[in-house]
Design a protein around this motif. Sequence first.
Motif, mmCIF file in Angstrom:
data_model
loop_
_atom_site.group_PDB
_atom_site.id
_atom_site.type_symbol
_atom_site.label_atom_id
_atom_site.label_comp_id
_atom_site.label_asym_id
_atom_site.label_seq_id
_atom_site.Cartn_x
_atom_site.Cartn_y
_atom_site.Cartn_z
ATOM 1 N N GLY A 17 -6.004 -12.458 -5.058
ATOM 2 C CA GLY A 17 -4.896 -12.110 -5.849
ATOM 3 C C GLY A 17 -4.063 -10.892 -5.327
ATOM 4 O O GLY A 17 -3.579 -9.978 -5.916
ATOM 5 N N VAL A 18 -4.302 -10.631 -3.758
ATOM 6 C CA VAL A 18 -3.463 -9.637 -3.188
ATOM 7 C C VAL A 18 -2.396 -10.180 -2.072
ATOM 8 O O VAL A 18 -2.496 -11.304 -1.897
ATOM 9 N N THR A 19 -1.816 -9.457 -1.455
ATOM 10 C CA THR A 19 -0.951 -9.858 -0.298
ATOM 11 C C THR A 19 -1.714 -9.825 0.807
ATOM 12 O O THR A 19 -2.832 -9.382 1.075
ATOM 13 N N VAL A 20 -1.008 -10.783 1.780
ATOM 14 C CA VAL A 20 -1.630 -10.908 3.139
ATOM 15 C C VAL A 20 -1.675 -9.578 3.868
ATOM 16 O O VAL A 20 -2.666 -9.220 4.612
ATOM 17 N N LYS A 21 -0.570 -8.585 3.410
ATOM 18 C CA LYS A 21 -0.510 -7.277 4.235
ATOM 19 C C LYS A 21 -1.764 -6.753 3.684
ATOM 20 O O LYS A 21 -2.182 -5.760 4.531
ATOM 21 N N THR A 22 -2.140 -6.751 2.510
ATOM 22 C CA THR A 22 -3.088 -5.830 1.778
ATOM 23 C C THR A 22 -4.508 -6.123 2.585
ATOM 24 O O THR A 22 -5.311 -5.402 3.072
ATOM 25 N N VAL A 23 -4.698 -7.470 2.923
ATOM 26 C CA VAL A 23 -6.027 -7.971 3.575
ATOM 27 C C VAL A 23 -5.872 -7.634 4.898
ATOM 28 O O VAL A 23 -7.243 -6.921 5.382
ATOM 29 N N LEU A 50 -14.488 -11.790 0.559
ATOM 30 C CA LEU A 50 -13.925 -11.947 -0.929
ATOM 31 C C LEU A 50 -14.853 -10.868 -1.901
ATOM 32 O O LEU A 50 -14.040 -9.905 -2.628
ATOM 33 N N ASP A 51 -15.999 -10.813 -1.861
ATOM 34 C CA ASP A 51 -16.769 -9.804 -2.684
ATOM 35 C C ASP A 51 -16.160 -8.148 -2.289
ATOM 36 O O ASP A 51 -16.294 -7.178 -3.045
ATOM 37 N N ARG A 52 -16.238 -8.197 -0.975
ATOM 38 C CA ARG A 52 -15.807 -6.718 -0.394
ATOM 39 C C ARG A 52 -14.689 -6.309 -0.826
ATOM 40 O O ARG A 52 -14.275 -5.399 -1.183
ATOM 41 N N LEU A 53 -13.634 -7.249 -0.816
ATOM 42 C CA LEU A 53 -12.184 -7.154 -1.275
ATOM 43 C C LEU A 53 -12.099 -6.638 -2.589
ATOM 44 O O LEU A 53 -11.258 -5.629 -2.990
ATOM 45 N N ARG A 54 -12.805 -7.371 -3.468
ATOM 46 C CA ARG A 54 -12.706 -7.156 -4.901
ATOM 47 C C ARG A 54 -13.420 -5.582 -5.108
ATOM 48 O O ARG A 54 -12.872 -4.766 -6.274
ATOM 49 N N LEU A 55 -14.535 -5.399 -4.509
ATOM 50 C CA LEU A 55 -15.088 -4.039 -4.664
ATOM 51 C C LEU A 55 -14.115 -2.852 -4.200
ATOM 52 O O LEU A 55 -13.867 -1.942 -4.822
ATOM 53 N N ILE A 56 -13.366 -3.275 -3.082
ATOM 54 C CA ILE A 56 -12.400 -2.203 -2.546
ATOM 55 C C ILE A 56 -11.089 -1.934 -3.731
ATOM 56 O O ILE A 56 -10.786 -0.895 -3.939
ATOM 57 N N ARG A 57 -10.799 -3.085 -4.145
ATOM 58 C CA ARG A 57 -9.900 -2.926 -5.242
ATOM 59 C C ARG A 57 -10.159 -2.028 -6.456
ATOM 60 O O ARG A 57 -9.478 -1.258 -6.860
ATOM 61 N N SER A 58 -11.470 -2.422 -6.833
ATOM 62 C CA SER A 58 -12.094 -1.636 -7.964
ATOM 63 C C SER A 58 -12.066 -0.259 -7.712
ATOM 64 O O SER A 58 -11.733 0.705 -8.634
ATOM 65 N N LEU A 59 -12.481 -0.021 -6.329
ATOM 66 C CA LEU A 59 -12.588 1.483 -6.036
ATOM 67 C C LEU A 59 -11.175 2.098 -6.004
ATOM 68 O O LEU A 59 -11.155 3.298 -6.317
ATOM 69 N N ARG A 60 -10.339 1.479 -5.547
ATOM 70 C CA ARG A 60 -8.738 2.009 -5.269
ATOM 71 C C ARG A 60 -8.089 2.170 -6.735
ATOM 72 O O ARG A 60 -7.459 2.990 -6.901
ATOM 73 N N SER A 61 -8.762 1.153 -7.669
ATOM 74 C CA SER A 61 -8.343 1.455 -9.080
ATOM 75 C C SER A 61 -8.581 2.850 -9.605
ATOM 76 O O SER A 61 -7.919 3.193 -10.583
ATOM 77 N N LEU A 62 -9.586 3.339 -8.976
ATOM 78 C CA LEU A 62 -10.139 4.715 -9.509
ATOM 79 C C LEU A 62 -9.198 5.731 -8.603
ATOM 80 O O LEU A 62 -9.623 6.901 -8.856
ATOM 81 N N ASP A 63 -8.350 5.426 -7.769
ATOM 82 C CA ASP A 63 -7.647 6.340 -6.820
ATOM 83 C C ASP A 63 -8.573 7.043 -5.823
ATOM 84 O O ASP A 63 -8.128 8.005 -5.259
ATOM 85 N N LEU A 64 -9.600 6.210 -5.483
ATOM 86 C CA LEU A 64 -10.588 6.858 -4.315
ATOM 87 C C LEU A 64 -9.683 6.603 -2.914
ATOM 88 O O LEU A 64 -9.048 5.384 -2.978
#
Length: 315
Positions: A17-23, A50-64
Amino acid sequence: MVSDDLWSIGELAGQAGVTVKTVRFYSDRGLLPEAARSYGGHRRYGPPALDRLRLIRSLRSLDLPVPEIGRILAAGESSAGALEDAVAGQLREVGSQLAALRWREAALQLVRDAAPEERPGLLRLVGAVPTPPGSDALARFWRRALPVRLPAPLLSAILEAAVPQPPADPTPAQVLAFARLHVLVGGVRFGKEECRPASRMPDDGFRPAVLYAGLGEAYALASDDLRGQRPPQEGGSLDCFVAAHAQARGARDTPAFRRGLAGMLAQTADPVVERYWDLTGELVSPPSGPAEPTLGSAHTWLYAALKTQVRAAAR
């Protein structure tokens, strides 16, 4: 040969659920594992990506920040500790931002509630203090004002008691008091022709470390009297106060010494220091109820008690 179970960069982006640019951004930084490359050199990703990308998104949601995320992912089995450190650091950062916002809010309220003719001056005053403010300037003032070569533990104790910290949730009045404190200490210059408030004492045989250690005890005792709103009077705190001065000078505590001490303290009163303690009292005291004792208010109470005793003995 590339397995049918692998995804292109677009397919991975759709799955997450992200953009190609993000990946591509995370992949270029080595944060996403590539499973293979197509015959045309295109990236292919498997379920771990995919698991790694979801983890990254979760960490970014914390503004890390991305570098911090990279360190967490690189930690492998130690990632729990790395994540704990990163979250703790982020909490400190958020706390600092919240403190700045609360300080800014109180400063805006101060200016808003002031009379129109007072607002320009208040803006200049509060604008000269960082947001959120620090206490380094106040500590430097006391380091310059206090006698040199005090033992490090004693100096630290004095600074801890003398330097107020900015309130976490300040009122407009506290913002004003803190800003005035900064202006006050910023205008003091200690030179040959100017007085150092804490050093105007006789030099012959004078032991400042003995004095300040004893004064700390006396001020602590007097603080109980101040909290109890008792008038200046004789007692253990006054005796401790006089003893500190006498021992620092190698003198005996006699009526004559007390008379001389009262006169010396009258001559060494410093308006800058007195103003400092007035503003500190405004800063540390609650909006309602009795004032919180400071070293300055304790000194004033003890000096008043000494003067009262000396006058009574002279009758």
